[in-house]
Every structure is written in structure tokens, then in C-alpha cells.
Motif scaffolding. Structure first.
Motif, PDB file in Angstrom:
ATOM      1  N   UNK A  99      41.050  -7.161 -20.957  1.00 27.47           N
ATOM      2  CA  UNK A  99      39.916  -7.709 -21.694  1.00 27.47           C
ATOM      3  C   UNK A  99      38.516  -7.555 -20.715  1.00 27.47           C
ATOM      4  N   UNK A 100      38.523  -8.101 -19.576  1.00 23.27           N
ATOM      5  CA  UNK A 100      37.567  -8.031 -18.634  1.00 23.27           C
ATOM      6  C   UNK A 100      37.304  -6.508 -18.296  1.00 23.27           C
ATOM      7  N   UNK A 101      38.436  -5.857 -17.678  1.00 25.53           N
ATOM      8  CA  UNK A 101      38.410  -4.295 -17.464  1.00 25.53           C
ATOM      9  C   UNK A 101      37.639  -3.762 -18.570  1.00 25.53           C
ATOM     10  N   UNK A 102      37.913  -4.078 -19.802  1.00 24.41           N
ATOM     11  CA  UNK A 102      37.203  -3.324 -20.947  1.00 24.41           C
ATOM     12  C   UNK A 102      35.965  -3.888 -21.224  1.00 24.41           C
ATOM     13  N   UNK A 103      35.389  -4.905 -20.591  1.00 26.01           N
ATOM     14  CA  UNK A 103      33.971  -5.633 -20.671  1.00 26.01           C
ATOM     15  C   UNK A 103      34.074  -6.465 -22.078  1.00 26.01           C
ATOM     16  N   UNK A 104      35.307  -6.950 -22.589  1.00 21.12           N
ATOM     17  CA  UNK A 104      35.300  -7.996 -23.486  1.00 21.12           C
ATOM     18  C   UNK A 104      34.598  -7.271 -24.852  1.00 21.12           C
ATOM     19  N   UNK A 105      34.637  -5.999 -24.948  1.00 15.46           N
ATOM     20  CA  UNK A 105      34.077  -5.484 -26.296  1.00 15.46           C
ATOM     21  C   UNK A 105      34.655  -6.150 -27.193  1.00 15.46           C
ATOM     22  N   UNK A 106      35.864  -6.360 -27.296  1.00 15.64           N
ATOM     23  CA  UNK A 106      36.408  -7.076 -28.602  1.00 15.64           C
ATOM     24  C   UNK A 106      35.942  -8.348 -28.935  1.00 15.64           C
ATOM     25  N   UNK A 107      35.461  -9.094 -27.831  1.00 14.07           N
ATOM     26  CA  UNK A 107      35.014 -10.493 -28.152  1.00 14.07           C
ATOM     27  C   UNK A 107      33.430 -10.347 -28.844  1.00 14.07           C
ATOM     28  N   UNK A 108      32.679  -9.226 -28.401  1.00 12.56           N
ATOM     29  CA  UNK A 108      31.543  -9.009 -28.988  1.00 12.56           C
ATOM     30  C   UNK A 108      31.489  -8.536 -30.391  1.00 12.56           C
ATOM     31  N   UNK A 109      32.505  -7.872 -30.721  1.00 12.36           N
ATOM     32  CA  UNK A 109      32.702  -7.625 -32.250  1.00 12.36           C
ATOM     33  C   UNK A 109      33.344  -8.696 -32.975  1.00 12.36           C
ATOM     34  N   UNK A 110      34.262  -9.696 -32.460  1.00 10.93           N
ATOM     35  CA  UNK A 110      34.621 -10.856 -33.132  1.00 10.93           C
ATOM     36  C   UNK A 110      33.285 -11.633 -33.406  1.00 10.93           C
ATOM     37  N   UNK A 111      32.502 -11.949 -32.558  1.00 11.83           N
ATOM     38  CA  UNK A 111      31.340 -12.492 -32.889  1.00 11.83           C
ATOM     39  C   UNK A 111      30.424 -11.816 -34.019  1.00 11.83           C
ATOM     40  N   UNK A 112      30.465 -10.587 -33.870  1.00 15.65           N
ATOM     41  CA  UNK A 112      29.598  -9.752 -34.894  1.00 15.65           C
ATOM     42  C   UNK A 112      30.325  -9.878 -36.346  1.00 15.65           C
ATOM     43  N   UNK A 113      31.615  -9.953 -36.251  1.00 13.93           N
ATOM     44  CA  UNK A 113      32.157 -10.228 -37.579  1.00 13.93           C
ATOM     45  C   UNK A 113      31.923 -11.549 -38.042  1.00 13.93           C
ATOM     46  N   UNK A 114      32.208 -12.508 -37.098  1.00 20.47           N
ATOM     47  CA  UNK A 114      32.008 -13.990 -37.586  1.00 20.47           C
ATOM     48  C   UNK A 114      30.545 -14.042 -38.250  1.00 20.47           C
ATOM     49  N   UNK A 115      29.356 -13.730 -37.584  1.00 19.26           N
ATOM     50  CA  UNK A 115      28.272 -13.617 -38.256  1.00 19.26           C
ATOM     51  C   UNK A 115      27.908 -13.153 -39.498  1.00 19.26           C
ATOM     52  N   UNK A 116      28.644 -11.935 -39.621  1.00 20.44           N
ATOM     53  CA  UNK A 116      28.412 -11.267 -41.098  1.00 20.44           C
ATOM     54  C   UNK A 116      29.252 -12.111 -41.863  1.00 20.44           C
ATOM     55  N   UNK A 117      30.512 -12.525 -41.832  1.00 22.37           N
ATOM     56  CA  UNK A 117      31.251 -13.273 -42.903  1.00 22.37           C
ATOM     57  C   UNK A 117      30.472 -14.512 -42.994  1.00 22.37           C
ATOM     58  N   UNK A 118      29.702 -15.221 -42.124  1.00 29.36           N
ATOM     59  CA  UNK A 118      29.043 -16.584 -42.528  1.00 29.36           C
ATOM     60  C   UNK A 118      27.978 -16.099 -43.508  1.00 29.36           C
ATOM     61  N   UNK A 119      27.180 -14.963 -43.131  1.00 26.43           N
ATOM     62  CA  UNK A 119      26.216 -14.391 -44.240  1.00 26.43           C
ATOM     63  C   UNK A 119      26.827 -14.047 -45.606  1.00 26.43           C
ATOM     64  N   UNK A 120      27.958 -13.501 -45.453  1.00 33.66           N
ATOM     65  CA  UNK A 120      28.597 -13.071 -46.978  1.00 33.66           C
ATOM     66  C   UNK A 120      28.907 -14.464 -47.421  1.00 33.66           C
ATOM     67  N   UNK A 121      29.735 -15.333 -46.911  1.00 38.81           N
ATOM     68  CA  UNK A 121      29.989 -16.662 -47.689  1.00 38.81           C
ATOM     69  C   UNK A 121      29.023 -17.262 -48.123  1.00 38.81           C
ATOM     70  N   UNK A 122      27.833 -17.293 -47.515  1.00 36.08           N
ATOM     71  CA  UNK A 122      26.580 -18.026 -48.013  1.00 36.08           C
ATOM     72  C   UNK A 122      26.007 -17.052 -49.042  1.00 36.08           C
ATOM     73  N   UNK A 123      26.032 -16.153 -49.175  1.00 43.19           N
ATOM     74  CA  UNK A 123      25.475 -15.361 -50.078  1.00 43.19           C
ATOM     75  C   UNK A 123      26.502 -15.129 -51.575  1.00 43.19           C
ATOM     76  N   UNK A 124      27.560 -15.285 -51.296  1.00 42.06           N
ATOM     77  CA  UNK A 124      28.952 -15.134 -52.305  1.00 42.06           C
ATOM     78  C   UNK A 124      29.344 -16.334 -52.645  1.00 42.06           C
ATOM     79  N   UNK A 125      28.695 -17.661 -52.678  1.00 37.91           N
ATOM     80  CA  UNK A 125      29.348 -18.994 -52.723  1.00 37.91           C
ATOM     81  C   UNK A 125      29.694 -18.951 -54.145  1.00 37.91           C
TER      82      UNK A 125
END
Length: 262
Positions: A147-173
Motif C-alpha cells: 500500500x505504501x509503494x502504491x501511495x495508498x491510493x486505495x485509502x484515498x478512494x475509501x475516503x472518497x466513497x465514505x464522503x459520497x455515501x454520507x451525502x447520499x445517505x443524508x439526501x435519501x433518508x
């Protein structure tokens, strides 16, 4: 069994040993990380850190960890793409309290189905016990190094998904059902557990620094000072052991004493 297989099994059996807590050179590099402020400096730091860490890892495990992360990374990209599509449907008014098109509903269901697969992959990709390390053919340190060698790109995407899911969840209560809302919450918990594992491995700060310097700066950075490496060998009279330290000009007497004490 041949010698190579026996050596690999011994290394897997010792998967609970953390070189990031037990190797002086790696500990000094970790302490120095907070002083890294530039992209180029971090790339040099990362290369040195990986070079040392990989001395504790066997090659077959590295390849196995890389292969395991391929599916995980692929699912992350798919979930992120689906989440962006659902978000677009919401913004266009095709998915909300007043309107819910068939395509938008299908996109939401598809996103949730892939999200379930991603969470299973997240749970399995990092071996948590020595028995799992033997089964997978790699240790959690192989995953961390990859993960370090690959620059932890996966963690950046994990956070992006988390932020979008939070937005989706709030708008689709009132639109998303209970299972879908529970799934969003479970994913956030999975991200937290992933961070806990990285912290336990002593590479949480490395992960955040990788994300910070994921992209090279558009403007050329000012040149860093020329790097100087100081190697010190300390002989311990009582136990007749030698302690080798790799120091940086910015290290203080206090930090050197702390490294020796550890």
C-alpha cells in the motif's frame, strides 16, 4: 520440505513481530516523518523506508499481497464510479422524495451490491492472525508495504466513497431502506477499522502522508538541502551487542538518546 519453504513458514509464524516497533532504523525514520514537508523529500523518505522494511519480508509474500490487492482496488473503483452515478441522479432530481426513476433505483441497488462485495474484500485482504497469514501466503506487513509503494491510493478512494455515501445517505433518508442505510454505516465502520489496523502497524501517519503527496506538485519545488546520512555504531559492553543507528542532521541529542533507549 525444502529450506526455502521452511524459511517462509518460519517468517509467517513470526507474523506477529512488528519490525516497525522493534527495528531502530525504521523507528527513527518514522519519527523523522513529521519533518517531511515536500513531495520530493517524501519520495526519498518513502524509498528509504521501504528498502528497510522489505528486508523483513520475503518476496513470494509481496507478490501474493499485490495480487490480493488487485481485486480490492478494482472493487473500490467500481463502488466509487457507482456512487458518483447515484449522486448524479440525486442532483438531477431523478432520485429523491418527489421522483424516483427506474434507472436511478437500479443504480442505487447496483452500488449497494458492489459495496457489499467491497466490504467482504476489505475484511479478508489483511491477515489478522498468524494462521490467516499462513493461509493467505503473506502477512499484514506485506500488505502495508504494498500500500505504501502504491501511495495508498486505495485509502484515498475509501475516503472518497465514505464522503459520497454520507451525502447520499443524508439526501435519501426517506428513499433508501433500512438495510441500505445500515450498509452505509457498516462501510464507515470498516474504514475506521482499516485505520485502526494501520495505526496498530505503526503506519497510519505514513498512510496520511502518502495521500497528502499522492500527486506531484504542479509547480517545481525549491531544492531541498543535500541529504546527509550519519551512521553510528554503539557497542553495548554488558550484552556484547552492537546497535547501528542511521541519523539525520536534524536529529537532536534527545531523539538519539530516545532511539538508543528503545
Amino acid at each position: 520440505k525444502d529450506l526455502t519453504m521452511m524459511e517462509e513458514e518460519n517468517q509467517l509464524a513470526g507474523a506477529d513481530f512488528n519490525p516497525l516497533k522493534g527495528d531502530t532504523e525504521l523507528m527513527i525514520l518514522l519519527k523523522r516523518l513529521g519533518k517531511v514537508k515536500k513531495y520530493k523529500t517524501f519520495q526519498r523518505w518513502k524509498a528509504k523506508f521501504l528498502e528497510r522494511l522489505e528486508q523483513f519480508l520475503y518476496d513470494k509474500g509481496t507478490k501474493a499481497a499485490e495480487e490480493a490487492l488487485v481485486e480490492f482496488s478494482s472493487l473500490l473503483k467500481k463502488v466509487l464510479k457507482c456512487a458518483n452515478e447515484v449522486q448524479n441522479y440525486i442532483e438531477k432530481g431523478d432520485l429523491g422524495d418527489n421522483k424516483k426513476t427506474v434507472r436511478a433505483s437500479l443504480a442505487l441497488n447496483e452500488m449497494c451490491n458492489i459495496l457489499k462485495k467491497l466490504m467482504k474484500a476489505m475484511e479478508k485482504v489483511i491477515p489478522k492472525k498468524s494462521s490467516e497469514a499462513k493461509e493467505y501466503g503473506y502477512t499484514k506487513f506485506h500488505v502495508g508495504a504494498t500500500l505504501i509503494r502504491q501511495g495508498f491510493q486505495q485509502y484515498a478512494r475509501m475516503n472518497a466513497v465514505k464522503d459520497i455515501l454520507t451525502d447520499i445517505g443524508n439526501k435519501l433518508i426517506n428513499i433508501a431502506d433500512k438495510q441500505q442505510h445500515d450498509l452505509f454505516a457498516s462501510y464507515k465502520e470498516s474504514v475506521r477499522l482499516f485505520c485502526d489496523i494501520m495505526a496498530d502497524l505503526q503506519i497510519y501517519e505514513v498512510m496520511t502522508k502518502c495521500v497528502e503527496f499522492l500527486e506531484a506538485p504542479e509547480e517545481e519545488e525549491s531544492s531541498d538541502e543535500e541529504e546527509i546520512t550519519i551512521r553510528v555504531t554503539i557497542k553495548c559492553i554488558h550484552n556484547k551487542k552492537k546497535l547501528k543507528l542511521v541519523l539525520d542532521p536534524t536529529d537532536t541529542i534527545g531523539s538519539i538518546q530516545a532511539a538508543i533507549a528503545e
